[in-house]
Scaffold this motif. Sequence first.
Motif, PDB file in Angstrom:
ATOM      1  N   ASP A 158       0.819  -1.213   0.000  1.00 52.35           N
ATOM      2  CA  ASP A 158       0.000   0.000   0.000  1.00 52.35           C
ATOM      3  C   ASP A 158       0.855   1.265   0.000  1.00 52.35           C
ATOM      4  O   ASP A 158       0.440   2.300  -0.529  1.00 52.35           O
ATOM      5  CB  ASP A 158      -0.977   0.003   1.180  1.00 52.35           C
ATOM      6  N   THR A 159       2.052   1.211   0.571  1.00 53.58           N
ATOM      7  CA  THR A 159       2.917   2.394   0.594  1.00 53.58           C
ATOM      8  C   THR A 159       3.257   2.860  -0.811  1.00 53.58           C
ATOM      9  O   THR A 159       3.148   4.052  -1.128  1.00 53.58           O
ATOM     10  CB  THR A 159       4.215   2.100   1.372  1.00 53.58           C
ATOM     11  N   THR A 160       3.659   1.920  -1.653  1.00 55.34           N
ATOM     12  CA  THR A 160       3.989   2.270  -3.040  1.00 55.34           C
ATOM     13  C   THR A 160       2.754   2.742  -3.791  1.00 55.34           C
ATOM     14  O   THR A 160       2.804   3.740  -4.526  1.00 55.34           O
ATOM     15  CB  THR A 160       4.604   1.057  -3.764  1.00 55.34           C
ATOM     16  N   MET A 161       1.628   2.055  -3.608  1.00 51.49           N
ATOM     17  CA  MET A 161       0.403   2.453  -4.305  1.00 51.49           C
ATOM     18  C   MET A 161      -0.004   3.870  -3.914  1.00 51.49           C
ATOM     19  O   MET A 161      -0.358   4.696  -4.766  1.00 51.49           O
ATOM     20  CB  MET A 161      -0.723   1.451  -4.003  1.00 51.49           C
ATOM     21  N   ILE A 162       0.037   4.155  -2.617  1.00 45.95           N
ATOM     22  CA  ILE A 162      -0.367   5.485  -2.122  1.00 45.95           C
ATOM     23  C   ILE A 162       0.575   6.571  -2.630  1.00 45.95           C
ATOM     24  O   ILE A 162       0.133   7.651  -3.027  1.00 45.95           O
ATOM     25  CB  ILE A 162      -0.440   5.462  -0.584  1.00 45.95           C
ATOM     26  N   ARG A 163       1.853   6.279  -2.617  1.00 43.35           N
ATOM     27  CA  ARG A 163       2.812   7.272  -3.115  1.00 43.35           C
ATOM     28  C   ARG A 163       2.550   7.587  -4.591  1.00 43.35           C
ATOM     29  O   ARG A 163       2.541   8.763  -5.000  1.00 43.35           O
ATOM     30  CB  ARG A 163       4.241   6.764  -2.932  1.00 43.35           C
ATOM     31  N   GLU A 164       2.327   6.555  -5.393  1.00 42.24           N
ATOM     32  CA  GLU A 164       2.073   6.770  -6.820  1.00 42.24           C
ATOM     33  C   GLU A 164       0.780   7.555  -7.043  1.00 42.24           C
ATOM     34  O   GLU A 164       0.735   8.477  -7.865  1.00 42.24           O
ATOM     35  CB  GLU A 164       2.006   5.424  -7.551  1.00 42.24           C
ATOM     36  N   LEU A 165      -0.269   7.194  -6.330  1.00 40.94           N
ATOM     37  CA  LEU A 165      -1.542   7.896  -6.471  1.00 40.94           C
ATOM     38  C   LEU A 165      -1.406   9.368  -6.107  1.00 40.94           C
ATOM     39  O   LEU A 165      -1.937  10.257  -6.790  1.00 40.94           O
ATOM     40  CB  LEU A 165      -2.606   7.238  -5.591  1.00 40.94           C
ATOM     41  N   THR A 166      -0.697   9.638  -5.039  1.00 40.87           N
ATOM     42  CA  THR A 166      -0.549  11.015  -4.564  1.00 40.87           C
ATOM     43  C   THR A 166       0.312  11.847  -5.513  1.00 40.87           C
ATOM     44  O   THR A 166      -0.052  12.970  -5.884  1.00 40.87           O
ATOM     45  CB  THR A 166       0.070  11.025  -3.158  1.00 40.87           C
ATOM     46  N   GLU A 167       1.443  11.295  -5.904  1.00 39.65           N
ATOM     47  CA  GLU A 167       2.359  12.046  -6.769  1.00 39.65           C
ATOM     48  C   GLU A 167       1.789  12.270  -8.159  1.00 39.65           C
ATOM     49  O   GLU A 167       1.977  13.347  -8.754  1.00 39.65           O
ATOM     50  CB  GLU A 167       3.696  11.302  -6.873  1.00 39.65           C
ATOM     51  N   GLU A 168       1.093  11.290  -8.693  1.00 44.95           N
ATOM     52  CA  GLU A 168       0.643  11.365 -10.087  1.00 44.95           C
ATOM     53  C   GLU A 168      -0.724  12.019 -10.261  1.00 44.95           C
ATOM     54  O   GLU A 168      -0.997  12.636 -11.286  1.00 44.95           O
ATOM     55  CB  GLU A 168       0.621   9.962 -10.709  1.00 44.95           C
ATOM     56  N   LEU A 169      -1.598  11.881  -9.259  1.00 44.43           N
ATOM     57  CA  LEU A 169      -2.965  12.392  -9.414  1.00 44.43           C
ATOM     58  C   LEU A 169      -3.264  13.610  -8.536  1.00 44.43           C
ATOM     59  O   LEU A 169      -4.256  14.304  -8.768  1.00 44.43           O
ATOM     60  CB  LEU A 169      -3.980  11.288  -9.111  1.00 44.43           C
TER      61      LEU A 169
END
Length: 424
Positions: A333-344
């Motif tokens: 979930d850490t990687t998923m959350i980071r990607e969602l936050t940075e990209e969207l």
Amino acid sequence: MTSLEYFKIQKHKMGQAAEYISDIPLWSKDKHSLDQIRAILRHMGDPQESLRVIHVAGTNGKGSVCADLTAMLMEAGYQVGTFVSPHLTDLRERFLLDGKWIPENELEESVSRVRTVVETMKPEEILHPTFFEFVFLVAMDYYHRLQPDFVILETGLGGRLDATNVVKRPLACVITSISFDHMQYLGHTIREIAGEKAGIIKQDVPVIYDANDADATQVIADAAERAGADAYPVREAESYRGTAFAAPYQAMNAALAVQTLRILQVEGVDEAVMQRGLGKVCWPGRMQEVLPDVWVDGAHNPGGIEAFIRAVRSQDSKKAIHLLFAAVSDKDDTTMIRELTEELAPVRVTVAHLDSERSQDESILADHFREAGCPLVEQYRTTGEALQAALAHKTEKDRLYIVGSLYLIGEILKEIPAAGQSDR
């Protein structure tokens, strides 16, 4: 009418067969050997041997490829059985015939037949099948009794040791994109995971595979060569655009399905039939608009989240992004959350606790979003509460995306009855 006014609560009911299966632990420490599954199938009369199977493995996109294959074959007039997992709102979704859920009475009959076989075998001969093993056995009994023209068979989380891999000679093997998921079972590198997925490859059976990752491609190509199987790589440039799906990633899934039917040269399946079939595909929970400007997507690993982000960006919307997120504890979930936050760059995030013992704690998810830089994060103990809150805060200037787990999507679809499957 606002999104909140669409909101409804729906209680879920299970028949006796579904209740029996649901009592089997979903995740068992005692994964049984394929020899045990074969032994049970022998006592059942080897129903799998009578079926014309297309076997589908991979990390992301398996269910969509199965849906594409089903729709195209149906468009050509064939009867198609489709075994998929997981289900979103009802166990019967796993056993489809021409896209329709298995009738309750048929499920009861197949469960009873499999249960009788399992219970009459000597305890020292077998252990009780795990959840997935049991539903696979039920599917084999069901499709053997109905004898559809084709059976589209999706693996569980693996391939080589997957219960579905007892099928000796499928018509074709399809391997979708490979990414990091279930590493505790499949390995910690793309090559290791691809090796497990490539375990479904059989001698002289064509293998059609996603060739967009160099490491996975090499592993699958080598496995096909060792098995004496003709290999057909499919790359992003060959993506098939004529689909009914909103997400760009579905063009790649469609390309795999199209290439499979081209290679099999199924009578009556020409380019026009495939295009019409793909235009009718409906696969709930994959970039699906369930309410006005409310979208759900079952992305639940870093590879799936990457594809989801591309899909959101392709919509070219100027509206602010809200997220509703939940995850199970064994996901990254850490990687998923980071990607969602940075990209969207979501302006508001709502996190929920799933109705599952595997759910990640909502406070942990909320902290990860805050650490990633999200300005406004709220947390709730149930999906229903989180959905109500997210819809209440959403305005006509916003879009709400619900993502992070297929379990989450299933719970959301129960809360919004009109968005669930109608094929009951």
